[in-house]
Design a protein around this motif. Structure first.
Motif, PDB file in Angstrom:
ATOM      1  N   LYS A 349     -18.579  -2.157 -40.185  1.00 43.11           N
ATOM      2  CA  LYS A 349     -19.866  -1.472 -40.021  1.00 43.11           C
ATOM      3  C   LYS A 349     -19.794   0.029 -40.303  1.00 43.11           C
ATOM      4  O   LYS A 349     -20.684   0.569 -40.970  1.00 43.11           O
ATOM      5  CB  LYS A 349     -20.460  -1.780 -38.644  1.00 43.11           C
ATOM      6  N   VAL A 352     -19.886   0.386 -44.000  1.00 45.31           N
ATOM      7  CA  VAL A 352     -21.226   0.113 -44.536  1.00 45.31           C
ATOM      8  C   VAL A 352     -22.108   1.345 -44.339  1.00 45.31           C
ATOM      9  O   VAL A 352     -22.800   1.800 -45.269  1.00 45.31           O
ATOM     10  CB  VAL A 352     -21.862  -1.125 -43.851  1.00 45.31           C
ATOM     11  N   ALA A 353     -22.059   1.915 -43.136  1.00 46.33           N
ATOM     12  CA  ALA A 353     -22.868   3.111 -42.854  1.00 46.33           C
ATOM     13  C   ALA A 353     -22.458   4.253 -43.785  1.00 46.33           C
ATOM     14  O   ALA A 353     -23.308   4.972 -44.322  1.00 46.33           O
ATOM     15  CB  ALA A 353     -22.701   3.520 -41.390  1.00 46.33           C
ATOM     16  N   LEU A 416     -18.144  -5.670 -48.990  1.00 43.73           N
ATOM     17  CA  LEU A 416     -17.453  -6.018 -47.753  1.00 43.73           C
ATOM     18  C   LEU A 416     -16.068  -6.600 -48.029  1.00 43.73           C
ATOM     19  O   LEU A 416     -15.093  -6.255 -47.359  1.00 43.73           O
ATOM     20  CB  LEU A 416     -18.274  -7.021 -46.939  1.00 43.73           C
ATOM     21  N   PRO A 465     -19.742 -12.921 -48.003  1.00 48.41           N
ATOM     22  CA  PRO A 465     -19.431 -11.881 -47.010  1.00 48.41           C
ATOM     23  C   PRO A 465     -20.405 -11.853 -45.841  1.00 48.41           C
ATOM     24  O   PRO A 465     -20.058 -11.416 -44.757  1.00 48.41           O
ATOM     25  CB  PRO A 465     -19.487 -10.588 -47.830  1.00 48.41           C
ATOM     26  N   GLN A 466     -21.624 -12.349 -46.060  1.00 47.87           N
ATOM     27  CA  GLN A 466     -22.604 -12.366 -44.973  1.00 47.87           C
ATOM     28  C   GLN A 466     -22.188 -13.333 -43.863  1.00 47.87           C
ATOM     29  O   GLN A 466     -22.724 -13.291 -42.759  1.00 47.87           O
ATOM     30  CB  GLN A 466     -23.984 -12.770 -45.510  1.00 47.87           C
ATOM     31  N   GLY A 471     -25.676  -9.567 -40.369  1.00 45.18           N
ATOM     32  CA  GLY A 471     -26.481  -8.502 -39.745  1.00 45.18           C
ATOM     33  C   GLY A 471     -25.512  -7.501 -39.140  1.00 45.18           C
ATOM     34  O   GLY A 471     -24.747  -6.857 -39.838  1.00 45.18           O
ATOM     35  N   ALA A 472     -25.535  -7.420 -37.801  1.00 43.02           N
ATOM     36  CA  ALA A 472     -24.579  -6.527 -37.133  1.00 43.02           C
ATOM     37  C   ALA A 472     -23.521  -7.323 -36.374  1.00 43.02           C
ATOM     38  O   ALA A 472     -22.739  -6.756 -35.628  1.00 43.02           O
ATOM     39  CB  ALA A 472     -25.314  -5.609 -36.169  1.00 43.02           C
TER      40      ALA A 472
ATOM     41  N   ASP B 191     -24.473  -6.382 -51.772  1.00 44.55           N
ATOM     42  CA  ASP B 191     -24.434  -7.001 -50.434  1.00 44.55           C
ATOM     43  C   ASP B 191     -24.700  -6.015 -49.295  1.00 44.55           C
ATOM     44  O   ASP B 191     -24.928  -6.439 -48.165  1.00 44.55           O
ATOM     45  CB  ASP B 191     -23.098  -7.712 -50.197  1.00 44.55           C
ATOM     46  N   ASP B 194     -27.558  -6.443 -46.811  1.00 45.80           N
ATOM     47  CA  ASP B 194     -27.574  -7.650 -45.977  1.00 45.80           C
ATOM     48  C   ASP B 194     -27.048  -7.395 -44.570  1.00 45.80           C
ATOM     49  O   ASP B 194     -27.131  -8.261 -43.713  1.00 45.80           O
ATOM     50  CB  ASP B 194     -26.709  -8.751 -46.616  1.00 45.80           C
ATOM     51  N   TYR B 195     -26.464  -6.239 -44.341  1.00 45.87           N
ATOM     52  CA  TYR B 195     -25.836  -5.982 -43.045  1.00 45.87           C
ATOM     53  C   TYR B 195     -26.756  -5.137 -42.177  1.00 45.87           C
ATOM     54  O   TYR B 195     -27.867  -4.800 -42.569  1.00 45.87           O
ATOM     55  CB  TYR B 195     -24.474  -5.298 -43.261  1.00 45.87           C
ATOM     56  N   SER B 196     -26.258  -4.770 -41.018  1.00 45.19           N
ATOM     57  CA  SER B 196     -27.079  -3.966 -40.116  1.00 45.19           C
ATOM     58  C   SER B 196     -26.221  -2.953 -39.366  1.00 45.19           C
ATOM     59  O   SER B 196     -25.049  -2.762 -39.697  1.00 45.19           O
ATOM     60  CB  SER B 196     -27.835  -4.880 -39.144  1.00 45.19           C
ATOM     61  N   PHE B 197     -26.828  -2.331 -38.388  1.00 45.30           N
ATOM     62  CA  PHE B 197     -26.171  -1.288 -37.592  1.00 45.30           C
ATOM     63  C   PHE B 197     -26.217  -1.689 -36.114  1.00 45.30           C
ATOM     64  O   PHE B 197     -27.023  -2.523 -35.713  1.00 45.30           O
ATOM     65  CB  PHE B 197     -26.921   0.041 -37.752  1.00 45.30           C
ATOM     66  N   ARG B 245     -32.570  -6.268 -38.907  1.00 43.83           N
ATOM     67  CA  ARG B 245     -31.733  -7.473 -38.892  1.00 43.83           C
ATOM     68  C   ARG B 245     -30.959  -7.625 -37.582  1.00 43.83           C
ATOM     69  O   ARG B 245     -30.322  -8.648 -37.365  1.00 43.83           O
ATOM     70  CB  ARG B 245     -30.709  -7.416 -40.034  1.00 43.83           C
TER      71      ARG B 245
END
Lengths: 581, 382
Positions: A349, A352-353, A416, A465-466, A471-472, B191, B194-197, B245
């Motif tokens: 995460k 990603v951020a 990811l 990767p999901q 999500g988180a 991708d 597709d994610y979140s925090f 999400r």
């Protein structure tokens, strides 16, 4: 729990015994086989299933294997020569091993290291002789070998908290990277990978049920491949989902399990969770109390047995937990290391951020963010390094150069999975696995890490990767695969981490050791670092740029471990320090 | 006056051509010629906003830091003079060393009390900022010309910097939304969206988001950072989708003490295109009750018609907000980052599914305790 060593060239066969003696705690037996201009030594514990019981010495080869293949074979050393000459079998090789084979006819030495780097292998060229060994201290036993610290490797250590890549902080000594095969022939060394992890996403695995089925099958097999018929095995239980999962799979395999967890008293974060897991799996749990004073007492011994500098404070507690497992009569311990790396744990995460906001206000690259993610001294060099040390470190970019091949790899197309591959190759293979191996080996324990199973790892890179970061939710598919097998509270709670109270220790119980190792007098003697910055850390001051107080403890520990390592391995030339059992 | 390069203390007549007589380094400011600050004051202010060179900051933070220092210096010097004068006069009267006729005695005592009153007023200072924004902008230009731009100042792209500059000169009220600010770079990988925090901090203005992003707050805290006015523009919609999400997302607001800022938590909590009443929003921004320590750093709000209570603003706040505004930039960046972190930690166990807003800001306590003295470190063992 074994070690190998050897040489090729006009060396003295007597040096092999010296090298074996340097790692005497890695076995109660030793064997040596040599011929003119080549020799191999092997130290091992007798009577352990799945392990070689000596050095193979026949008409065609000398061979020794520290560790075992997966699935196990009766004599890995006998199997080795056949493997080396069979590309298909070599390409599928798995297990925890470091192996050496001297082909007498072709006059060729082959060195092999397991796919993920559980077992170590270092080498050096000295006086026309090529030497190799499981541990650095074995190489330092070579008479006349110059022992000089390598400032560039130290510079990297100060960023990563371990030495990444092929570097070892002694000039001239190199490490064979995991999943590689090295050959030494006619005075030339060539190294090629036999194993490369690649993303190969299977769209069918976007279906949750299929993905869960795959993970369940592979995890079950990974555990089975690491069982050698032991009556009872140990399990290092953190209270997190990874080690709890290994507990589930061991129980499903019908093995008798005894669990161990760390008890930091009032600082413990996850011991209640560990107790809950043990209760739900109906396995006995031993709480191993560890205090700063306990770690202070074993500091020098720990440094010597770790062999290379490791700046993460978890090493001392792991060492004491392994001791407890050994005292309970066990020969092997399973652990959950690797779950974060394979299934998208806590580093995903932040990266990603970082990727999202890259370039918004500053021109920071992905590489720089990754270097910062280790939270040591990247970006703090001007404050930490003395002008003399800064000069020794040389031109900028050596740390970025370590990372760029991984982060820019074409072996993964998704963001990811590229981060996952980097994490496996660096943090997994060059930090987590070696330190686990060393903290357990010195007690005669075999560390079993099923998450770093080759087939399981390959399966994890077939997953979209999901399925890892959903999500988180981190490690999503792993959590789904363990649903109804562990309490929901264990599977779905937020991650807190098995934290070592290192700030309290470095400012409290370990203050004397810190002062001795990185106090003004010691810093002045070594000449690498500025006292002003380290003094801020030693005083426990609230740093302007740090919101988390624990970071100062981690940094103090990283510096103290480096100085302790320099004293043992450079000043003390790697000889066993006095007063160590 | 001291040279910040070599530390040499020189007299005005020695500083020919505005240079240090020892190292020949140029001074940016010459108080003897009417400059309102010295190089040393400016340099110390930069050190303060940058946490000794370890924190990124915006020019707006320096504006308030200079104001803080000038306020302290001028008002406290004057206060000490007044209070000392009053004390001497009253001392002489009480000790009998000064024996005027009764009428004069009463008049002198009254004057001394008046002097003490003026001193006390000066000690606590005026409420509004003293330094003109345009004057500060020219000081900043002068500093950069002589000493170069400090390396820790947040570097925005030139177009945005111009807009920021206009705001510095024209005042705090946002007139137009910010334009596209992210330099054109590589597109996000497929991708990523597709994610979140784990959490999100929603700010009332872009420069507050900049402060957090420049100091890696997003990276250290798995945190989405957005400004309500659509910043950062090229990832705004993506991030807004991503935060939805995570059903367990922790949402915080960070803002100036202005009507828009104080309504921000309520606004995003209820707005259908934000959280539609389904997620708890915790307000960690500045509110009128936090203004106490910021005397001399307030702005005039100039809402002639007053600010109506409601939508997250109570009656007391509406009265204050009609007269004043307090920008977050008046708080040193280090303090903003640490207080925000502590505020987030304090709400880590909140049940976010209750919805609504919580108004227990990170600026309520002045404690400097970092709140994690027993915080732990190191890896897990799986």
């Amino acid at each position: 729990m074994s070690a190998i060593c050897g040489f090729v060239g006009p060396g003295d066969p007597g040096v092999i015994q010296r090298m074996l003696d340097a790692a005497a705690y890695r076995g109660d037996n030793s064997a040596i086989a040599s011929e003119p201009s080549a020799g191999i030594g092997y130290r091992f514990w007798g009577g352990r299933p799945g392990k070689s019981d000596g050095v193979r010495d026949d008409a065609t080869a000398l061979a020794a294997v520290a560790g075992s293949f997966a699935p196990p074979v009766a004599s890995p050393a006998t199997e080795l020569a056949r493997l080396i000459d069979d590309p298909a079998r070599l390409a599928a090789l798995d297990g925890n091993f470091a192996a050496a084979n001297w082909d007498k006819n072709r006059r060729r030495l082959t060195l092999l290291r397991d796919p993920f780097g559980v077992r170590g292998m270092v080498y050096v060229m000295h006086a026309g002789v090529f030497y190799f060994a499981s541990e650095l201290k074995q190489l330092l036993a070579i008479p006349g070998l110059p022992i000089e610290p390598d400032p560039i490797a130290i510079h990297k250590y100060l960023t990563f908290s371990f030495t990444p890549g092929e570097d070892v902080p002694i000039k001239g000594v190199k490490r064979l990277l995991p999943g590689n095969i090295a050959t030494w022939q006619d005075g030339a060394l060539s190294i090629t990978p036999y194993f490369t992890l690649r993303e190969a996403i299977d769209p069918a695995l976007a279906d949750q049920q299929q993905a869960v089925r795959l993970v369940r099958e592979r995890t079950r097999d990974a555990v089975a491949r690491r069982l050698n018929g032991e009556a009872e095995v140990g399990l290092f239980l953190s209270g997190g989902v990874d080690s709890a999962g290994v507990g589930v799979w061991l129980k499903e395999a019908g093995v008798k399990v005894r669990a161990f967890t760390l008890d930091f008293g009032r600082h413990s974060i996850e011991k209640e969770q560990a107790a809950l897991v043990a209760k739900s799996l109906d396995i006995p749990l031993t709480m191993v109390p560890v205090s700063g004073e306990d770690v202070g007492r074993i500091l020098t011994e720990l440094i010597w047995k770790l062999d290379l500098p490791f700046g993460d404070p978890v090493t001392g507690p792991l060492y004491l937990m392994a001791k407890a497992a050994r005292e309970a009569g066990l020969n092997c311990v399973f652990n959950g290391e690797g779950g974060d790396q394979l299934f998208g744990g806590w580093t995903s995460k932040p990266m990603v951020a970082a990727e999202i906001y890259s370039g918004v206000v500053a021109d920071n690259t992905r590489v720089e963010r990754y270097l910062e993610s280790y939270h040591r001294f990247y970006g703090l060099e001007d404050q930490l390094y003395s002008p003399e040390f800064a000069k020794l470190v040389g031109t900028p970019g050596v740390r970025r150069a370590v990372l760029e091949p991984y982060l820019a790899t074409t072996n993964a197309e998704t963001f990811l999975n590229r981060i996952r591959l980097t994490d496996i190759s660096l943090k997994g293979s060059q930090n987590i696995l070696p330190r686990m191996d060393r903290t357990t080996q010195c007690w005669g324990l075999d560390a079993r890490t099923p998450m770093f199973d080759r087939a399981l790892a390959e399966a994890s890179f077939r997953l979209p990767p999901q399925m890892k970061l959903h999500g988180a939710t981190e490690k999503y598919v792993l959590k789904l695969s363990l649903q109804n097998k562990l309490p929901d509270e264990i599977i779905w709670r937020r991650k807190y981490g098995m934290g070592v109270p290192i700030r309290d220790w470095t400012l409290g119980a370990l203050r004397g050791s810190i002062e001795d190792l990185i106090g003004p007098a010691a810093l002045n003697r070594r000449g690498y670092f500025r006292n002003e910055y380290i003094d801020e850390l030693r005083q426990g001051r609230d740093l302007p740029d740090e919101v988390r107080g624990r970071r100062s403890g981690e940094r103090l520990w990283t510096l103290a471990m480096l100085e302790a390592w320099l004293r043992v391995f450079v000043d003390g030339k790697g000889r066993k320090p006095e007063g160590i059992a | 006056m001291k040279c910040i390069r070599c530390g040499h203390d020189s007299k005005h007549k020695e500083r020919t051509l505005g240079q240090c007589p020892k190292c020949n380094g140029k001074f940016a400011f010459e108080p003897q010629d009417g400059a309102p600050v010295t190089d040393t004051l400016f340099s110390n202010a930069i050190a303060a906003v940058s946490g000794g060179g370890r924190i990124k900051w915006g020019v707006e933070h320096l504006y308030y830091e200079i104001n803080r220092r000038k306020r302290r210096r001028l008002s406290r010097t004057w206060a000490v003079i007044c209070l000392a004068g009053a004390a001497i006069i009253l001392g002489l009267l009480v000790s009998g060393k000064l024996v005027p006729p009764l009428g004069f005695k009463i008049a002198i005592a009254a004057a001394a009390i008046g002097l003490a009153f003026v001193g006390l007023r000066s000690w606590f200072g005026k409420k509004l900022v003293a330094l003109d924004r345009a004057q500060f902008a020219s000081m900043w230009d002068r500093w950069c010309k002589v000493h170069g731009m400090p390396s820790t100042v947040i570097k925005r792209n030139p177009e945005v910097e111009t807009q920021h500059r206009e705001r510095i000169v024209k005042g705090p009220a946002p007139a137009v939304p910010f334009g596209k600010r992210r330099p054109a770079g590589a597109p996000l990988e497929a991708d990523i969206a597709d994610y979140s925090f784990d959490r999100a901090v929603i700010c009332d203005r872009a420069r507050t988001a900049d402060l957090l992003i420049a100091n890696n707050f997003h990276f250290e805290n798995n945190c989405a950072i957005l400004s309500i006015d659509g910043y950062p523009e090229d990832v705004f919609d993506t991030v807004k989708t991503m935060i939805k999400r995570n059903p367990r997302l922790h949402v915080f607001t960070l803002h100036d003490a202005t009507p828009d800022g104080c309504r921000l938590a309520t606004k995003i909590s209820e707005a259908p295109d934000w959280f539609a009443g389904k997620t708890l929003v915790v307000d960690l921004g500045l509110r009128p009750r936090h203004a106490g320590p910021f005397r001399g750093l307030l702005q005039s709000a100039g809402f002639a018609g007053g600010v109506a209570p409601g939508l997250g603003i109570d009656a007391g706040e509406s009265k204050w907000l009609s007269q004043y505004a307090l920008e977050l930039a008046a708080v040193r960046p280090e303090d903003v980052l640490k207080r925000l972190f502590r505020g987030i930690q304090a709400h880590a166990q909140d049940d976010v599914s209750v919805g609504g807003t919580s108004n227990c800001g990170s600026f309520d306590s002045t404690s400097s305790d970092n709140g994690d003295s027993s915080d732990t470190g190191g890896d897990s063992f799986g």
